[in-house]
Design a protein around this motif. Sequence first.
Motif, PDB file in Angstrom:
ATOM      1  N   ASP A  46     -50.381  33.472 -66.812  1.00 30.20           N
ATOM      2  CA  ASP A  46     -50.134  34.851 -66.218  1.00 30.20           C
ATOM      3  C   ASP A  46     -49.162  34.576 -65.129  1.00 30.20           C
ATOM      4  O   ASP A  46     -48.808  33.550 -64.878  1.00 30.20           O
ATOM      5  N   ARG A  47     -48.856  35.707 -64.705  1.00 28.93           N
ATOM      6  CA  ARG A  47     -47.627  35.569 -63.700  1.00 28.93           C
ATOM      7  C   ARG A  47     -47.794  34.762 -62.408  1.00 28.93           C
ATOM      8  O   ARG A  47     -46.935  34.157 -61.945  1.00 28.93           O
ATOM      9  N   GLU A  48     -49.182  34.949 -62.175  1.00 26.21           N
ATOM     10  CA  GLU A  48     -49.435  34.473 -60.768  1.00 26.21           C
ATOM     11  C   GLU A  48     -49.241  32.621 -61.096  1.00 26.21           C
ATOM     12  O   GLU A  48     -49.072  31.977 -60.363  1.00 26.21           O
ATOM     13  N   THR A  49     -49.925  32.625 -62.203  1.00 26.05           N
ATOM     14  CA  THR A  49     -50.117  30.978 -62.681  1.00 26.05           C
ATOM     15  C   THR A  49     -48.608  30.541 -62.854  1.00 26.05           C
ATOM     16  O   THR A  49     -48.171  29.367 -62.371  1.00 26.05           O
ATOM     17  N   GLN A  50     -47.568  31.469 -63.329  1.00 25.58           N
ATOM     18  CA  GLN A  50     -46.200  31.048 -63.347  1.00 25.58           C
ATOM     19  C   GLN A  50     -45.634  30.591 -62.017  1.00 25.58           C
ATOM     20  O   GLN A  50     -44.979  29.649 -62.050  1.00 25.58           O
ATOM     21  N   ARG A  51     -45.931  31.515 -61.039  1.00 27.22           N
ATOM     22  CA  ARG A  51     -45.383  31.390 -59.856  1.00 27.22           C
ATOM     23  C   ARG A  51     -45.933  29.726 -59.162  1.00 27.22           C
ATOM     24  O   ARG A  51     -45.098  29.135 -58.748  1.00 27.22           O
ATOM     25  N   THR A  52     -47.056  29.592 -59.570  1.00 28.42           N
ATOM     26  CA  THR A  52     -47.784  28.460 -59.142  1.00 28.42           C
ATOM     27  C   THR A  52     -47.100  27.045 -59.411  1.00 28.42           C
ATOM     28  O   THR A  52     -46.745  26.284 -58.950  1.00 28.42           O
ATOM     29  N   VAL A  53     -46.889  27.223 -60.797  1.00 33.29           N
ATOM     30  CA  VAL A  53     -46.287  26.162 -61.782  1.00 33.29           C
ATOM     31  C   VAL A  53     -44.863  26.087 -61.211  1.00 33.29           C
ATOM     32  O   VAL A  53     -44.325  24.494 -60.894  1.00 33.29           O
ATOM     33  N   LEU A  54     -44.124  27.015 -60.958  1.00 37.16           N
ATOM     34  CA  LEU A  54     -42.744  26.802 -60.467  1.00 37.16           C
ATOM     35  C   LEU A  54     -42.748  26.413 -59.237  1.00 37.16           C
ATOM     36  O   LEU A  54     -41.765  25.932 -58.790  1.00 37.16           O
ATOM     37  N   LYS A  55     -43.616  26.946 -58.197  1.00 39.67           N
ATOM     38  CA  LYS A  55     -43.459  26.702 -57.005  1.00 39.67           C
ATOM     39  C   LYS A  55     -43.764  24.703 -56.962  1.00 39.67           C
ATOM     40  O   LYS A  55     -43.334  24.075 -56.007  1.00 39.67           O
ATOM     41  N   ASN A  56     -44.927  24.680 -57.613  1.00 37.27           N
ATOM     42  CA  ASN A  56     -45.442  23.264 -57.755  1.00 37.27           C
ATOM     43  C   ASN A  56     -44.251  22.337 -57.955  1.00 37.27           C
ATOM     44  O   ASN A  56     -44.057  21.224 -57.329  1.00 37.27           O
ATOM     45  N   ILE A  57     -43.648  22.537 -59.165  1.00 37.60           N
ATOM     46  CA  ILE A  57     -42.489  21.598 -59.515  1.00 37.60           C
ATOM     47  C   ILE A  57     -41.282  21.546 -58.482  1.00 37.60           C
ATOM     48  O   ILE A  57     -40.802  20.544 -58.427  1.00 37.60           O
ATOM     49  N   ALA A  58     -41.139  22.518 -57.863  1.00 38.87           N
ATOM     50  CA  ALA A  58     -40.128  22.593 -56.623  1.00 38.87           C
ATOM     51  C   ALA A  58     -40.544  21.429 -55.680  1.00 38.87           C
ATOM     52  O   ALA A  58     -39.351  20.925 -55.246  1.00 38.87           O
ATOM     53  N   GLY A  59     -41.662  20.893 -55.425  1.00 37.84           N
ATOM     54  CA  GLY A  59     -42.098  19.986 -54.610  1.00 37.84           C
ATOM     55  C   GLY A  59     -42.106  18.866 -55.165  1.00 37.84           C
ATOM     56  O   GLY A  59     -42.377  17.665 -54.471  1.00 37.84           O
ATOM     57  N   ARG A  60     -41.850  18.530 -56.128  1.00 36.99           N
ATOM     58  CA  ARG A  60     -42.158  17.208 -56.997  1.00 36.99           C
ATOM     59  C   ARG A  60     -40.595  16.436 -57.423  1.00 36.99           C
ATOM     60  O   ARG A  60     -39.987  16.616 -58.447  1.00 36.99           O
ATOM     61  N   SER A  61     -40.167  15.581 -56.106  1.00 37.14           N
ATOM     62  CA  SER A  61     -38.988  14.800 -56.553  1.00 37.14           C
ATOM     63  C   SER A  61     -39.228  13.980 -57.431  1.00 37.14           C
ATOM     64  O   SER A  61     -38.087  13.212 -57.896  1.00 37.14           O
ATOM     65  N   ASP A  62     -40.275  13.661 -58.110  1.00 42.23           N
ATOM     66  CA  ASP A  62     -40.295  12.681 -59.112  1.00 42.23           C
ATOM     67  C   ASP A  62     -40.168  13.206 -60.478  1.00 42.23           C
ATOM     68  O   ASP A  62     -40.387  12.352 -61.413  1.00 42.23           O
ATOM     69  N   ALA A  63     -40.128  14.453 -60.462  1.00 42.10           N
ATOM     70  CA  ALA A  63     -40.104  14.999 -62.070  1.00 42.10           C
ATOM     71  C   ALA A  63     -38.663  14.825 -62.643  1.00 42.10           C
ATOM     72  O   ALA A  63     -37.674  14.773 -61.853  1.00 42.10           O
ATOM     73  N   VAL A  64     -38.605  14.684 -63.820  1.00 44.84           N
ATOM     74  CA  VAL A  64     -37.425  14.873 -64.516  1.00 44.84           C
ATOM     75  C   VAL A  64     -36.582  16.093 -64.082  1.00 44.84           C
ATOM     76  O   VAL A  64     -37.383  17.221 -64.463  1.00 44.84           O
ATOM     77  N   ASP A  65     -35.449  16.202 -63.739  1.00 50.01           N
ATOM     78  CA  ASP A  65     -34.768  17.670 -63.483  1.00 50.01           C
ATOM     79  C   ASP A  65     -33.658  17.880 -64.587  1.00 50.01           C
ATOM     80  O   ASP A  65     -33.211  16.967 -65.368  1.00 50.01           O
ATOM     81  N   THR A  66     -33.311  19.231 -64.565  1.00 51.53           N
ATOM     82  CA  THR A  66     -32.357  19.439 -65.423  1.00 51.53           C
ATOM     83  C   THR A  66     -30.774  18.978 -65.166  1.00 51.53           C
ATOM     84  O   THR A  66     -30.734  18.734 -64.036  1.00 51.53           O
ATOM     85  N   VAL A  67     -29.988  18.776 -66.036  1.00 50.71           N
ATOM     86  CA  VAL A  67     -28.902  18.322 -65.811  1.00 50.71           C
ATOM     87  C   VAL A  67     -27.523  19.296 -66.165  1.00 50.71           C
ATOM     88  O   VAL A  67     -26.543  19.109 -65.744  1.00 50.71           O
ATOM     89  N   THR A  68     -27.894  20.266 -67.014  1.00 46.93           N
ATOM     90  CA  THR A  68     -26.866  21.067 -67.233  1.00 46.93           C
ATOM     91  C   THR A  68     -27.217  22.608 -66.754  1.00 46.93           C
ATOM     92  O   THR A  68     -28.149  22.929 -66.762  1.00 46.93           O
ATOM     93  N   PRO A  69     -25.966  23.473 -66.690  1.00 48.16           N
ATOM     94  CA  PRO A  69     -26.159  24.882 -66.448  1.00 48.16           C
ATOM     95  C   PRO A  69     -27.002  25.549 -67.454  1.00 48.16           C
ATOM     96  O   PRO A  69     -27.640  26.501 -67.190  1.00 48.16           O
ATOM     97  N   TYR A  70     -27.007  25.059 -68.559  1.00 48.94           N
ATOM     98  CA  TYR A  70     -27.880  25.612 -69.622  1.00 48.94           C
ATOM     99  C   TYR A  70     -29.268  25.656 -69.433  1.00 48.94           C
ATOM    100  O   TYR A  70     -29.978  26.659 -69.451  1.00 48.94           O
TER     101      TYR A  70
END
Lengths: 493, 493
Positions: free
Chosen positions: B392-416
Motif C-alpha cells: 500500500d502507499r504507506e508501505t511504499q513511502r516506508t520502503v522509499l524512505k528506507n532505501i534513501a538511508g542505505r548507502s550500501d545499496a546498489v544505486d541507479t546509473v541511468t536517467p532511465y
Amino acid sequence: MSGQTFKYWDTGEFMRKAREAYPALYEKKYCSLARTVPGRDEWMRSGSSFILDFGTHIVGKLALEVECDNVPDSPLHVVFDFAEHTCEFDPRPYAGGLSSSWIQRETVYADNPLEAVKTSRRYAFRYVKITFPANTAYRVRYAGCVATGTTSADENAVSGLPSGTGEDVRKIDGVGLRTLKNCMQSVFEDGPKRDRRLWLGDLYLQAKTDLFTYKNTGLIKRCLYLFAALPHEDGCLSSAVFPEPMLKNQSWILHDYALFFAGVLRDLYEFEKDEKLVKELWPVAFRQAQIAAGAADGNGQVPVDMYFTDWCPGLDKTCAAQGTAVAMLNDTLFLSGIAGDGAAGDYLEKQIERLGARLLSLFDRESGLFVCPGGQISVHSQMWGALSGVIDRETQRTVLKNIAGRSDAVDTVTPYAKHYLAEALFRAGLRDEAEALVKSYWGGMVREGADCFPEIYVPSDPGASPYGDARINSYCHAWSCTASYFIRKYGIV
Amino acid sequence: MSGQTFKYWDTGEFMRKAREAYPALYEKKYCSLARTVPGRDEWMRSGSSFILDFGTHIVGKLALEVECDNVPDSPLHVVFDFAEHTCEFDPRPYAGGLSSSWIQRETVYADNPLEAVKTSRRYAFRYVKITFPANTAYRVRYAGCVATGTTSADENAVSGLPSGTGEDVRKIDGVGLRTLKNCMQSVFEDGPKRDRRLWLGDLYLQAKTDLFTYKNTGLIKRCLYLFAALPHEDGCLSSAVFPEPMLKNQSWILHDYALFFAGVLRDLYEFEKDEKLVKELWPVAFRQAQIAAGAADGNGQVPVDMYFTDWCPGLDKTCAAQGTAVAMLNDTLFLSGIAGDGAAGDYLEKQIERLGARLLSLFDRESGLFVCPGGQISVHSQMWGALSGVIDRETQRTVLKNIAGRSDAVDTVTPYAKHYLAEALFRAGLRDEAEALVKSYWGGMVREGADCFPEIYVPSDPGASPYGDARINSYCHAWSCTASYFIRKYGIV
C-alpha cells in the motif's frame, strides 16, 4: 570584364556562342566493371582493404555494393583511394608543391550499407583501393563495383585503322584515343585528375588529334569562344580558362599559348572550311600576333619568359620561343587571307621577316644547328627552328639529323615538347625518323604498361615530376595524346 | 514476416497504419547560427582548424561559407568533426566497443569553394571542429556557418510554465524539451548521434513526456503501429525497431520493453480517450502480457535475464523485474476493460495475483525493504516494488524512505532508471523527495553545463560509459527527457 567595355571585340557575344557551340555536354556515358576482384569469401571490417583494377583508365563516378553478414546496425565507413598509377598508393606523406586536395580520396559514412555506396565526385582512375576502417558489429563482403564514366567524345565517330596496321601501332593509337577521350569533358581538360583546366597549349594538340579521331568540332569551337570571351585587358588571351569553380581566365599569360589560338583556328578551318567562323574570330587571332610581335625587342627577339616551351630545367628558350612565334605568325598570316584582311597580312609579313631574320641569325652554319646566344644546344631550338620555316626543308632535315647525334644537347622531357619534334620530322620529310620516334617514345610508354599517356615521360627517370612528388603527376594528360594524330594523319602502320 | 501468415494479428494492416499515422515527417526545420566564431582576419590552410560553438544542441546538417584570398585553383579539403560534448575532440585513438562509424566526421573535397560547403548527412552536435588540411595555393577565411535542424516536434504546441516557476526549474525543463525535440525525428529515436533507433523502453518515457509537451500523438501512434507490424514469431514485440537502413525489428527480446507497449497505449488512451485505437491494438498488448506471465516459473518468478532494468553491473534484478511485470500487467488489465475483453481481464487478475504474491514474498518486513534472494539491496528493487502496487502507499513511502538511508545499496546509473524512482516517489506521495530528486539529479546535469540530458549520468564518475569510451556516449538521449514530464505533470515550480 563585360562585352560593353572591351574595345577589341564583343566578349559577351563570344560567351553566348561558347554556350551554344556544344550544348549537349557529357551526353556520353560508359560503364566499366572491375576486372580483378577480391576473393568472394572474404568478410571485412576494422581496417580491411582491397584494390580493384578496372583494367583501363576511367573518368567518372563509382558505385560499390557489399553484402553484410548481419543487419547493419551502424553506418558503413568506406574510404575510396583512387589511382591512375599504382605509385599513388605509396603511403608516405605527400611532399609535392601542388595542392594535396587533388589527391583522390573520398570518405563515405553510408547510412544504408544495403544500397550501393556511391562517390559524390568525379575521379580519374584505373585502380581503387577500398578500405572499411570501422569496428562494426557486422562484416561486409565485396559484391560488385561499377564505374560510370563521362566524356564528350563519341567513340562511334572514330574510323578504323587500315587493315595492315601493326599491333604495336594499334596499341599506341588506342592509348592516345583513350587519353583524349578522358580529357574531353565540358571543355578539353589538360588532365581529368588534376587541374581539369582548359589550357590553350593543350587545346592546340587536342584539337589536332580530335579532328583526326572524334571530330567533336563543337567542343573545339566552344573552347575557342571561351578564350575569346575571357581575354586580358590588352586583348591578350589567357594561357588557361578555369571552367570550374567559376568560369574565369587564368592570370598567367604565355605568348606561345596565345599564338596557338590562330593554330587551332587554322586547323579547324582546314577541316570544315568555315570562313564565317574565321572572320568572326579573326580580331582575336590577329590581336595575339600584334601582342607577340610587339613584344619583340630592337633585334626582333621575343621575350623568352613569355613562352612555356617545355618543363625543362635550365632550358635557354631564345631559339625555341623565336621559332614558335614565327611559326604561329605564319598561321595567322594564312588566316588573314581567309578573313580578307590585307592590311593585317602586310603587317604580319613584315613581322615574320623581322622575327625570322633574328632567328636565322642564331643558326650556326658550321655545326648545322640553332645555337642560343650563350652557346646552349637543345632539341627545342632545332624543332622550332625547323617548324618556323626560316630554313628550307633540306636544311630542316640537316638540323634535325644533326641534333639526333648530339648526346650533349638539352632534351625534351614532356610528350608536349616531343610532339613538336615529331611534327618537325614529318614536315621536313624525315618520315622514318618520325615514325621511329612515335613508336619508341609513345610506344615506350605503352610497353611500360600505360593505359593513357602521362603529362611527363622521361624513359631514364620514371619518377620524374615537375611538382616534387610523382604521385600528383597526371597520368592521363591531354598534351600527350597526339600519337593518334601522327598515326592517322601520316598513315603510320 | 507478412500479414497473411502471422496468426495473432494483421501486421500488414499495422504497417499501413504506421505510414498513415504521421505522414508529415520532418516538416519542422530550424536554423542556428554559430555563436562563437574565430577571428574574422585569420586566413587558413595546411592544417589550420577552429571550433564553432552553436551554443545549443542541434540535430541537422551544416553549411559552411568561406572567402578565398585568390581564385581557388584546386578543391577545398574540409574536415568537419561534430561533437555533442567537448570530450569528443580528445584525439586519442577510439577504444570503445560500439562501432567507430558512429564517430561524427565528414570529409568534403569541395570542387567549388565559392559555394557553401554542405554536409551530406545529419549530425547531432553543439560543437563543430573545422579543419582545412590541404596545402592549397589559396587560403580561406571563415565567412559564416548555418546549421539546419530537423525535428518532428512542434515547439508551438508547448504550454508555458506557471509564472511562479523558478529559474532552475525553467532551465531543467528547457533541457528536457530540447532532449525530446532532438530525438523526435521520423520515429522517437533513442539518441540522434548514435543508434537512431526506436526502442520500446525509450518510447514509453518519450511518449509520457510528449503528451505533456509537444503532444505529437501521431508520432506515438506511428511508433506503436511499427512495433505491432514487426513482431517476433510468437507475437512478442521486439525491444527495438530499426527505421533505417531497412525497416526491421531487432532480434533482442526484453519482456519489460514488450510490456511497456501496454503502458504507452494506456497513457495515450488517457490523453485522447481513443477507444477504437485501444481495441485495434489490444491483441498486441494482451499477447505481451501472456508471454511475460507465461515465462514465469512455478514460484511465479519472471526470468530476470529477459529484463533490462538499468545499465548497472552486478545488479540482481529479481525484485525489479518482478515489480516491472506486475506494474505493467496492471496497465494491461486497465486496457482489457476499455477493450471489453472480460476473459482476458480474468486471466490478467490471476497472473497479477500469482506474480504479485512472489514479489511480496521478497519483501522483508524487518528492514522494510525488498531484498533479492541472495541478499542484495538495491534502489531498483524498491522503486519497482513500490510501482507494482503489491504494497500500500504507506508501505511504499516506508520502503522509499528506507532505501534513501542505505548507502550500501546498489544505486541507479541511468536517467532511465532514475525516472522510475522519481515516479515511485511521486505516486507514493513523497512529493518533496521527488521534487528534490528532479532538482538534484536532472538539475545537476544542467548545472554541469548540459544542454541536453545524456544517456548516462553518474555524478561521482563523469567519464562513465557502458561502451568503454565516453566519446561514444549519447549526450542527448531520449530516456533522460522526463524531467519535463515531472515538472509539468506534478507542477514543480
